[in-house]
Design a protein around this motif. Structure first.
Motif, PDB file in Angstrom:
ATOM      1  N   TYR A   1     -15.734   2.625 110.128  1.00  0.00           N
ATOM      2  CA  TYR A   1     -16.209   2.035 108.870  1.00  0.00           C
ATOM      3  C   TYR A   1     -16.503   0.769 108.942  1.00  0.00           C
ATOM      4  O   TYR A   1     -15.800   0.007 108.897  1.00  0.00           O
TER       5      TYR A   1
ATOM      6  N   SER B   1     -11.177  11.177 107.833  1.00  0.00           N
ATOM      7  CA  SER B   1     -12.256  10.396 108.273  1.00  0.00           C
ATOM      8  C   SER B   1     -13.198  10.708 109.342  1.00  0.00           C
ATOM      9  O   SER B   1     -12.818  11.860 109.929  1.00  0.00           O
TER      10      SER B   1
ATOM     11  N   ASP C   1     -23.419   7.506 109.661  1.00  0.00           N
ATOM     12  CA  ASP C   1     -22.940   8.186 108.310  1.00  0.00           C
ATOM     13  C   ASP C   1     -21.578   8.336 108.678  1.00  0.00           C
ATOM     14  O   ASP C   1     -21.118   8.941 109.473  1.00  0.00           O
ATOM     15  N   TYR C   2     -20.630   7.812 107.654  1.00  0.00           N
ATOM     16  CA  TYR C   2     -19.160   7.838 107.902  1.00  0.00           C
ATOM     17  C   TYR C   2     -18.417   8.020 106.577  1.00  0.00           C
ATOM     18  O   TYR C   2     -18.963   7.817 105.398  1.00  0.00           O
ATOM     19  N   LYS C   3     -17.344   8.523 106.787  1.00  0.00           N
ATOM     20  CA  LYS C   3     -16.250   8.779 105.657  1.00  0.00           C
ATOM     21  C   LYS C   3     -15.202   8.241 106.130  1.00  0.00           C
ATOM     22  O   LYS C   3     -14.739   8.255 107.291  1.00  0.00           O
ATOM     23  N   TYR C   4     -14.386   7.695 105.186  1.00  0.00           N
ATOM     24  CA  TYR C   4     -13.000   6.931 105.467  1.00  0.00           C
ATOM     25  C   TYR C   4     -11.938   7.043 104.404  1.00  0.00           C
ATOM     26  O   TYR C   4     -12.553   7.354 102.876  1.00  0.00           O
TER      27      TYR C   4
ATOM     28  N   ASN D   1     -20.327   3.095  99.837  1.00  0.00           N
ATOM     29  CA  ASN D   1     -19.741   3.695  98.393  1.00  0.00           C
ATOM     30  C   ASN D   1     -20.589   3.116  97.374  1.00  0.00           C
ATOM     31  O   ASN D   1     -19.956   2.814  96.410  1.00  0.00           O
TER      32      ASN D   1
ATOM     33  N   LYS E   1     -23.183   4.581 104.765  1.00  0.00           N
ATOM     34  CA  LYS E   1     -24.521   4.679 105.683  1.00  0.00           C
ATOM     35  C   LYS E   1     -24.860   3.353 106.213  1.00  0.00           C
ATOM     36  O   LYS E   1     -24.677   2.223 105.527  1.00  0.00           O
TER      37      LYS E   1
ATOM     38  N   SER F   1     -17.388  10.201 111.218  1.00  0.00           N
ATOM     39  CA  SER F   1     -18.326   9.624 111.670  1.00  0.00           C
ATOM     40  C   SER F   1     -19.507  10.043 112.640  1.00  0.00           C
ATOM     41  O   SER F   1     -18.816  10.886 113.685  1.00  0.00           O
TER      42      SER F   1
ATOM     43  N   LEU G   1     -12.043   9.769  99.325  1.00  0.00           N
ATOM     44  CA  LEU G   1     -12.640   9.764 100.284  1.00  0.00           C
ATOM     45  C   LEU G   1     -14.050   8.909 100.092  1.00  0.00           C
ATOM     46  O   LEU G   1     -14.607   9.112  99.024  1.00  0.00           O
ATOM     47  N   LYS G   2     -14.113   8.024 100.813  1.00  0.00           N
ATOM     48  CA  LYS G   2     -15.383   7.025 100.665  1.00  0.00           C
ATOM     49  C   LYS G   2     -16.366   7.345 101.578  1.00  0.00           C
ATOM     50  O   LYS G   2     -16.315   7.941 102.780  1.00  0.00           O
ATOM     51  N   ASN G   3     -17.574   7.063 101.266  1.00  0.00           N
ATOM     52  CA  ASN G   3     -18.878   7.531 102.051  1.00  0.00           C
ATOM     53  C   ASN G   3     -19.450   6.105 102.200  1.00  0.00           C
ATOM     54  O   ASN G   3     -19.550   5.075 101.750  1.00  0.00           O
TER      55      ASN G   3
END
Length: 374
Positions: free
Chosen positions: A79, A204, A235-238, A284, A250, A206, A246-248
């Motif tokens: 993140y 999460s 590109d990641y999510k956490y 986000n 880039k 990545s 869930l947040k996005n």
């Protein structure tokens, strides 16, 4: 004098003199090569041998082992917007690659941007203010990543993995042929959900790709020109305890550099560099896009017991997502390293900045070092 160096190895054998590696040459503290033990500064060095033996997969893992350096993030997914990089509690840190500053306009450099450590020769960490040489961004310290100089042609491909569904792919080639040398590598890094010691899973993920390319041409016995290109896309999510959804995010960061190194007569050197930095993050739906162009020149000459270093830095910053807001900074610096005696050294300098947004500032500094014995 306070000097803290991470030694590659210190060997103690029965009935033998202890072996200390005190002759490691560092450049960050003074912008000129000097033995780490004689820098009059608090410098730690992470060598390529340590990187290999301890299997550091990226820059953040290596820096975590340096006393006084703090790195924190929400999850191993990468993140980027939460990555905290501090030295002795301060986050005003300048990051250099081969002596060239790569901080963007917001003074942020992701600690995970360097994902491939195969071409790193050493990492120098200067702890403490270095504002005279590097500007107010360096109130906390300086991190200088120095890449290897290829000596022969070699090609590699490597895959490794671990917990949290981590899988890393690396490939690259480096070589030297007559007056040309090159180093090119790319890595693909994947990770998944994080599970802690209590069995709690944090969603999460990545997916990131790092690309690095460097080519050097020896123009003559006195001059060589280096061009580089570096790219980091992710590109990641956490999720976090206070943010269960869930947040996005880039990241699309890239830079290219040109460095002209000149060695005129053994006593006089000059380094002229240009860097262009493009940083594009989308956290986000909070987007930040910036561009930085920076020209730096540094001349060093030995005059008797004095090593004089003078130079200038001109930077042009543009925040594209903030109505194209522009800012310029012009800086000049001068430093004198004076060997008063073989054991007593005085280092003094001054820097003047003229910033279009923050006005004019002058930063002087001086320190006195005494070496009792070898």
């Amino acid at each position: 004098m306070s000097t803290s160096v991470v030694w590659g190895t210190t060997a103690f054998a029965a009935e033998k003199t202890p072996e200390y590696f005190l002759d490691t040459m560092v450049v960050t503290a003074t912008r000129t090569p000097v033995e780490a033990f004689k820098t009059n500064a608090n410098v730690s060095v992470i060598t390529s041998k340590e990187i290999k033996e301890r299997h550091y997969s990226d820059l953040s893992e290596a820096l975590r082992m340096v006393p006084g350096v703090y790195i924190g993030n929400y999850a191993p997914a990468g993140y980027d917007n939460s990555n905290a990089l501090k030295i002795n509690g301060a986050d005003e840190i300048v990051v250099l690659v081969d002596g060239v500053k790569i901080n963007n306009v917001s003074n942020r450099v992701s600690a995970v941007m360097l994902k491939n450590m195969d071409n790193v020769d050493r990492i120098e960490v200067l702890k403490g203010s270095a504002s005279t040489l590097y500007g107010s961004d360096a109130k906390g310290g300086v991190i200088n990543i120095i890449t290897k100089k290829p000596e022969k042609i070699s090609t590699y491909f490597r895959v490794d993995g671990g917990s949290n569904s981590v899988t890393n792919y690396y490939m690259g080639q480096s070589g030297k042929e007559k007056d040309w040398s090159w180093d090119a590598n790319v890595s693909r890094n994947l990770s998944g959900d994080f599970k802690d010691g209590d069995g709690i899973t944090t969603p999460s993920s990545s997916k990131s790709t790092s690309t690095n390319f460097k080519i050097t041409k020896k123009l003559s016995d006195k001059h060589e020109l280096t061009a580089t290109y570096d790219s980091y896309k992710a590109d990641y999510k956490y999720t976090a305890l206070w943010e269960p959804a869930l947040k996005n995010g880039k990241v699309d960061n890239q830079n290219y550099k040109f460095i002209l190194n000149s060695n005129f007569d053994g006593n006089t050197t000059n380094v002229l560099s240009f860097v262009n930095l493009d940083n594009d993050t989308d956290f986000n739906a909070y987007k930040t896009k910036t561009n930085t162009k920076r020209i730096t020149d540094q001349l060093s000459t030995q005059l008797g017991n004095h090593l004089l270093t003078a130079g200038f830095e001109f930077s042009h910053d543009k925040v594209i997502t903030f109505n194209g807001k522009k800012m310029m900074n012009r800086a000049f610096f001068l430093q004198d390293q004076f060997d008063i005696t073989d054991q007593l050294k005085l280092t003094a300098g001054v820097r003047h900045d003229n910033n279009s947004g923050f006005g004019k500032h002058t930063t002087p500094s001086a320190n006195l070092g005494y070496t009792f014995n070898n």
